[in-house]
Design a protein around this motif. Structure first.
Motif, PDB file in Angstrom:
ATOM      1  N   LEU A   1      48.045  46.245  35.947  1.00  0.00           N
ATOM      2  CA  LEU A   1      47.292  46.467  34.714  1.00  0.00           C
ATOM      3  C   LEU A   1      47.123  45.191  33.902  1.00  0.00           C
ATOM      4  CD1 LEU A   1      48.805  49.874  33.522  1.00  0.00           C
ATOM      5  CD2 LEU A   1      46.685  49.485  34.774  1.00  0.00           C
ATOM      6  N   LEU A   2      47.978  44.196  34.152  1.00  0.00           N
ATOM      7  CA  LEU A   2      47.897  42.949  33.392  1.00  0.00           C
ATOM      8  C   LEU A   2      46.619  42.166  33.700  1.00  0.00           C
ATOM      9  CD1 LEU A   2      51.584  41.655  33.611  1.00  0.00           C
ATOM     10  CD2 LEU A   2      50.415  42.564  31.594  1.00  0.00           C
ATOM     11  N   THR A   3      45.965  42.492  34.812  1.00  0.00           N
ATOM     12  CA  THR A   3      44.729  41.788  35.160  1.00  0.00           C
ATOM     13  C   THR A   3      43.487  42.537  34.687  1.00  0.00           C
ATOM     14  OG1 THR A   3      44.591  42.860  37.333  1.00  0.00           O
ATOM     15  CG2 THR A   3      45.800  40.783  37.205  1.00  0.00           C
ATOM     16  N   GLY A   4      43.689  43.626  33.955  1.00  0.00           N
ATOM     17  CA  GLY A   4      42.521  44.386  33.524  1.00  0.00           C
ATOM     18  C   GLY A   4      42.755  45.262  32.324  1.00  0.00           C
ATOM     19  N   GLN A   5      43.306  46.461  32.561  1.00  0.00           N
ATOM     20  CA  GLN A   5      43.354  47.484  31.523  1.00  0.00           C
ATOM     21  C   GLN A   5      44.283  47.146  30.361  1.00  0.00           C
ATOM     22  OE1 GLN A   5      43.633  50.776  34.785  1.00  0.00           O
ATOM     23  NE2 GLN A   5      43.146  51.821  32.878  1.00  0.00           N
ATOM     24  N   ALA A   6      45.380  46.438  30.621  1.00  0.00           N
ATOM     25  CA  ALA A   6      46.324  46.124  29.537  1.00  0.00           C
ATOM     26  C   ALA A   6      45.920  44.797  28.895  1.00  0.00           C
ATOM     27  CB  ALA A   6      47.743  46.030  30.094  1.00  0.00           C
ATOM     28  N   PRO A   7      45.454  44.817  27.646  1.00  0.00           N
ATOM     29  CA  PRO A   7      44.978  43.590  26.990  1.00  0.00           C
ATOM     30  C   PRO A   7      46.122  42.716  26.487  1.00  0.00           C
ATOM     31  CG  PRO A   7      44.821  45.428  25.486  1.00  0.00           C
ATOM     32  CD  PRO A   7      45.329  45.997  26.788  1.00  0.00           C
ATOM     33  N   VAL A   8      46.898  42.197  27.410  1.00  0.00           N
ATOM     34  CA  VAL A   8      48.026  41.333  27.050  1.00  0.00           C
ATOM     35  C   VAL A   8      47.732  39.897  27.460  1.00  0.00           C
ATOM     36  CG1 VAL A   8      50.492  40.896  27.367  1.00  0.00           C
ATOM     37  CG2 VAL A   8      49.649  43.255  27.269  1.00  0.00           C
ATOM     38  N   VAL A   9      47.430  39.704  28.739  1.00  0.00           N
ATOM     39  CA  VAL A   9      47.054  38.373  29.232  1.00  0.00           C
ATOM     40  C   VAL A   9      45.539  38.248  29.101  1.00  0.00           C
ATOM     41  CG1 VAL A   9      47.107  36.777  31.169  1.00  0.00           C
ATOM     42  CG2 VAL A   9      48.998  38.382  30.831  1.00  0.00           C
ATOM     43  N   LEU A  10      45.111  37.448  28.125  1.00  0.00           N
ATOM     44  CA  LEU A  10      43.684  37.303  27.829  1.00  0.00           C
ATOM     45  C   LEU A  10      43.159  36.049  28.527  1.00  0.00           C
ATOM     46  CD1 LEU A  10      43.926  38.139  24.016  1.00  0.00           C
ATOM     47  CD2 LEU A  10      43.624  39.720  25.946  1.00  0.00           C
ATOM     48  N   PHE A  11      42.598  36.236  29.703  1.00  0.00           N
ATOM     49  CA  PHE A  11      42.207  35.109  30.550  1.00  0.00           C
ATOM     50  C   PHE A  11      41.102  34.262  29.914  1.00  0.00           C
ATOM     51  CE2 PHE A  11      44.292  37.945  33.493  1.00  0.00           C
ATOM     52  CZ  PHE A  11      44.966  37.085  34.353  1.00  0.00           C
ATOM     53  N   LYS A  12      40.139  34.898  29.238  1.00  0.00           N
ATOM     54  CA  LYS A  12      39.000  34.138  28.708  1.00  0.00           C
ATOM     55  C   LYS A  12      39.403  33.138  27.634  1.00  0.00           C
ATOM     56  CE  LYS A  12      35.377  37.523  29.714  1.00  0.00           C
ATOM     57  NZ  LYS A  12      34.281  38.362  29.142  1.00  0.00           N
TER      58      LYS A  12
END
Length: 293
Positions: A146-157
């Motif tokens: 979920l850390l790569t999508g649904q969970a907004p914790v790691v904000l890649f942008k």
């Protein structure tokens, strides 16, 4: 097993087959054509279309099983009502063991009302504890995926790791694949205790920051949004503004899950990772690298 058409259930079925188990997948009428189910059939699983509203039909489908594994997903009509019928069927069929659809943080440590979906699991497990069957719940924290999508914790942008509260609070993460592997091993182990707790990695927010930086090759910074109470207030506002729906995972549900984790209350301990030493636990960095790539 029940719930084979879902991602986790499908993976549990494959993991059971990989361990040499005889797998009987209970699916709703008309579901046998789904790709997930077809894959299980190709790998050797027996598929049984069954009316999940009928305890009698479920009892016949459970006959001869050593363990009923549930990976069902839904709200009250599934987690409490349908699983209760499945439980009654397992007992009636003389099945010795039952693994409910938990796969989450340690809800036994949380107060009622702090998480709707986990409250339903607690309610069903209270019934399960009263049944004449050996029960084992698998608790795995948050699915790392979920850390790569649904969970907004790691904000890649924006190269940030967002959090509330303490950046050094330990958090439990386990991939869906590892959870499936462990559940399969537990299903084939008649000596399991009532609860099994695993974490592919225990990471703080600072640990997530380091993992994201390593996975992407770019420096991530921390983004503290306030104390945990701020997230609690946001949840109340979000729930008030959103119309009532039957969504299993509305936005505020994910927020409740993160709130629970950031409080530290549902931290899994002790961990049972070493119970099945053949399982290789996937670290957070490897999961984040799939998004970075």
């Amino acid at each position: 097993m029940a719930g084979a058409t879902g991602d986790l259930g499908h993976r549990i079925g494959l993991a059971l087959l990989a361990r040499g188990a005889v797998v009987r997948a209970l699916v709703r009428p008309g579901s046998a054509h789904k790709p997930e189910v077809a894959t299980l059939r190709e790998q050797g699983a027996e598929l049984v279309e069954v009316d999940f509203n009928s305890v009698m039909a479920l009892t016949q489908a459970c006959a001869g099983a050593a363990c009923v594994v549930s990976a069902l997903s839904g709200l009250r009509e599934v987690i409490v009502d349908l699983q209760k019928r499945l439980l009654d069927a397992a007992v009636a069929a003389g099945v010795p063991r039952f693994i409910p659809s938990d796969y989450c943080i340690d809800y036994t440590k949380l107060p009622m009302g702090s998480n709707r979906n986990l409250d339903l699991r607690r309610e069903f497990n209270q019934r399960l504890d009263q049944a004449p069957i050996q029960a084992t719940s698998v608790l795995n924290g948050m699915f790392t995926d979920l850390l790569t999508g649904q969970a907004p914790v790691v904000l890649f942008k924006i190269k940030r790791v967002m959090y509330y509260g303490d950046a050094d609070q330990p958090l439990d993460f386990t991939t869906t694949a590892n959870t499936a592997e462990f559940t399969a091993a537990a299903a084939l182990d008649p000596t399991t205790p009532r609860y099994l707790r695993v974490a592919g990695e225990v990471a703080t927010v600072r640990g997530l920051q380091k993992a994201a930086s390593q996975a992407t090759g770019e420096p991530f910074k921390l983004l503290r949004m306030g104390g945990v109470w701020v997230l609690g207030a946001l949840i109340k506002v979000t729930k008030a503004l959103m119309p009532a729906s039957d969504d299993v995972f509305p936005p505020w549900q994910g927020m409740q899950y993160m709130h629970n984790m950031f409080t530290g209350r549902p931290k899994l301990q002790p961990l049972d990772n070493a119970r099945y030493p053949d399982i290789r636990w996937t670290p957070v960095r490897e999961v984040l690298a799939t998004r970075a790539g």
